[in-house]
Design an enzyme around this catalytic site. Sequence first.
Site, PDB file in Angstrom:
ATOM      1  N   LYS A 281       0.850  -1.199   0.000  1.00  0.00           N
ATOM      2  CA  LYS A 281       0.000   0.000   0.000  1.00  0.00           C
ATOM      3  C   LYS A 281       0.881   1.244   0.000  1.00  0.00           C
ATOM      4  O   LYS A 281       1.762   1.400   0.851  1.00  0.00           O
ATOM      5  CB  LYS A 281      -0.902   0.007   1.248  1.00  0.00           C
ATOM      6  CG  LYS A 281      -1.962  -1.079   1.218  1.00  0.00           C
ATOM      7  CD  LYS A 281      -2.730  -1.134   2.519  1.00  0.00           C
ATOM      8  CE  LYS A 281      -3.651   0.059   2.703  1.00  0.00           C
ATOM      9  NZ  LYS A 281      -4.435  -0.085   3.964  1.00  0.00           N
TER      10      LYS A 281
HETATM   11  C1  E4P Z   1      -7.577   1.287   4.177  1.00  0.00           C
HETATM   12  O1  E4P Z   1      -6.773   1.392   3.280  1.00  0.00           O
HETATM   13  C2  E4P Z   1      -7.572   2.221   5.310  1.00  0.00           C
HETATM   14  O2  E4P Z   1      -6.307   2.090   5.884  1.00  0.00           O
HETATM   15  C3  E4P Z   1      -8.615   1.969   6.361  1.00  0.00           C
HETATM   16  O3  E4P Z   1      -9.677   1.229   5.860  1.00  0.00           O
HETATM   17  C4  E4P Z   1      -9.103   3.238   7.020  1.00  0.00           C
HETATM   18  O4  E4P Z   1     -10.205   2.947   7.834  1.00  0.00           O
HETATM   19  P1  E4P Z   1     -10.678   3.947   9.004  1.00  0.00           P
HETATM   20  O5  E4P Z   1     -11.126   5.210   8.367  1.00  0.00           O
HETATM   21  O6  E4P Z   1     -11.792   3.209   9.678  1.00  0.00           O
HETATM   22  O7  E4P Z   1      -9.498   4.141   9.907  1.00  0.00           O
END
Ligand code: E4P
Length: 225
Positions: A86
């Site tokens: 990522k």
């Molecule tokens: C995914 O890439 C994100 O890191 C994650 O889903 C963010 O989720 P949140 O807004 O609940 O922290």
Amino acid sequence: MKLIIDDAHIDQIRKIYEYYPVDGVTTNPTILAKSGRQPYEVLKEIREFIGAKAELHVQVTAREAEGMVEDAHRIIQELGKNTFVKIPSVPEGFKAMMALHHEGVKLTATAIYTPMQAFLAAKAGADYAAPYINRIDNMGYNGVKVAKDIHDIFRNNGLQTEVLAASFKNSQQLLELCEYGVGASTVSPDVIFALVKNKAITSAIDDFIADFEGLVGAGKTMKDC
Ligand code: E4P
């Protein structure tokens, strides 16, 4: 639409795999911090549990492209080639994505709040683009619409990148994207456990069992008749 677990607690991941048809695990630095364990220790345990071929998404934490590329190499070395790295969808990230895509690394573009970020990440070689549904809603915009727009941009431009919608707070957000046919959604355990939590459903099942036991005897099921 693939359904992925957004968490790093191995007990929760095991439980969800036992009861739900899921396709992998995503993490981010905050999720790893919440696990309270060292990153590669917990990530290796997740990888071993879900298997070498399942999707595991792990985020770089360097701020500049060169460091992101080094982070990506270490992530793949520790967790296998089938790990999606990522990368934040910012200029340093696009630079890292182009270099890593050239090497054949699987990429998930993350921290996406706007369709333009997703478009540029897709052109830089991302396999997935992750818009943050609930966080966008909290800014006063429509997160589901942003994700749908990104899906349309990919299709209308012949880009192979898929939406990996993230940051959900309820099943309605998820259902709308499921109906639209986006590539994947990653969802926290509390939202997954609430997806089919409904008194009408449990009441219907209780009624069926009570009627059947009235016919054949308490505690008996189809195998006992
Ligand atoms: C995914 O890439 C994100 O890191 C994650 O889903 C963010 O989720 P949140 O807004 O609940 O922290």
